[in-house]
Scaffold this motif. Sequence first.
Motif, PDB file in Angstrom:
ATOM      1  N   THR A   9      -1.954 -25.813 -10.838  1.00  0.00           N
ATOM      2  CA  THR A   9      -2.217 -27.124 -11.423  1.00  0.00           C
ATOM      3  C   THR A   9      -2.479 -27.085 -12.922  1.00  0.00           C
ATOM      4  O   THR A   9      -2.451 -28.122 -13.571  1.00  0.00           O
ATOM      5  N   GLU A  64      -1.771 -26.231 -16.883  1.00  0.00           N
ATOM      6  CA  GLU A  64      -0.678 -26.075 -17.838  1.00  0.00           C
ATOM      7  C   GLU A  64      -1.274 -25.882 -19.216  1.00  0.00           C
ATOM      8  O   GLU A  64      -2.422 -26.260 -19.468  1.00  0.00           O
ATOM      9  N   ARG A 105       0.949 -31.539  -8.950  1.00  0.00           N
ATOM     10  CA  ARG A 105       1.868 -30.490  -9.402  1.00  0.00           C
ATOM     11  C   ARG A 105       2.225 -29.569  -8.233  1.00  0.00           C
ATOM     12  O   ARG A 105       1.405 -29.270  -7.373  1.00  0.00           O
ATOM     13  N   ARG A 122      -2.422 -36.750 -11.451  1.00  0.00           N
ATOM     14  CA  ARG A 122      -1.162 -36.126 -11.898  1.00  0.00           C
ATOM     15  C   ARG A 122      -1.237 -34.610 -11.770  1.00  0.00           C
ATOM     16  O   ARG A 122      -0.295 -33.961 -11.316  1.00  0.00           O
ATOM     17  N   ARG A 123      -2.360 -34.034 -12.156  1.00  0.00           N
ATOM     18  CA  ARG A 123      -2.517 -32.577 -12.105  1.00  0.00           C
ATOM     19  C   ARG A 123      -2.490 -32.099 -10.656  1.00  0.00           C
ATOM     20  O   ARG A 123      -1.870 -31.089 -10.340  1.00  0.00           O
TER      21      ARG A 123
END
Length: 136
Positions: A21, A23, A105, A101-102
């Motif tokens: 998760t 980035e 992933r 959103r995370r």
Amino acid sequence: MDGGQLHRLGRRLIELSAAATGEAGDLRLTPGELAVLEDAIKHPDGSVGEIHQRTGFAQSHVSVSVSRLRERGLVETTADRADGRRTRVRVTGEALQAITRRAARDTGDAIARAVPTPAEARRVAALLDELATLLL
């Protein structure tokens, strides 16, 4: 499996989760800040004292974490209407959207990097899906 293996597995799953998760450029949180944020997600408008009780962190540590999270725009605080000395904590809408959103992933690459072969990666993914079904 004994308790030690379960603990090590849990830590390894947390590492895999972070690899899947996270980035470059993502906001980094201390473990304490993460625990406070997770508590605020589960218990919207909880007080600093309640977060302290649920997390087990010293109330001063929770207060500092809340302050840091507020500075980053992850939580907002309000004075309790019934007791103005008490601070209520709520995760911001923007933070919830970013967390969602995370969390969405894909985990495939992180799992593939954790095991030697694609076949093992598929098996691990299937086993994790089964564990999630059974335990969550």
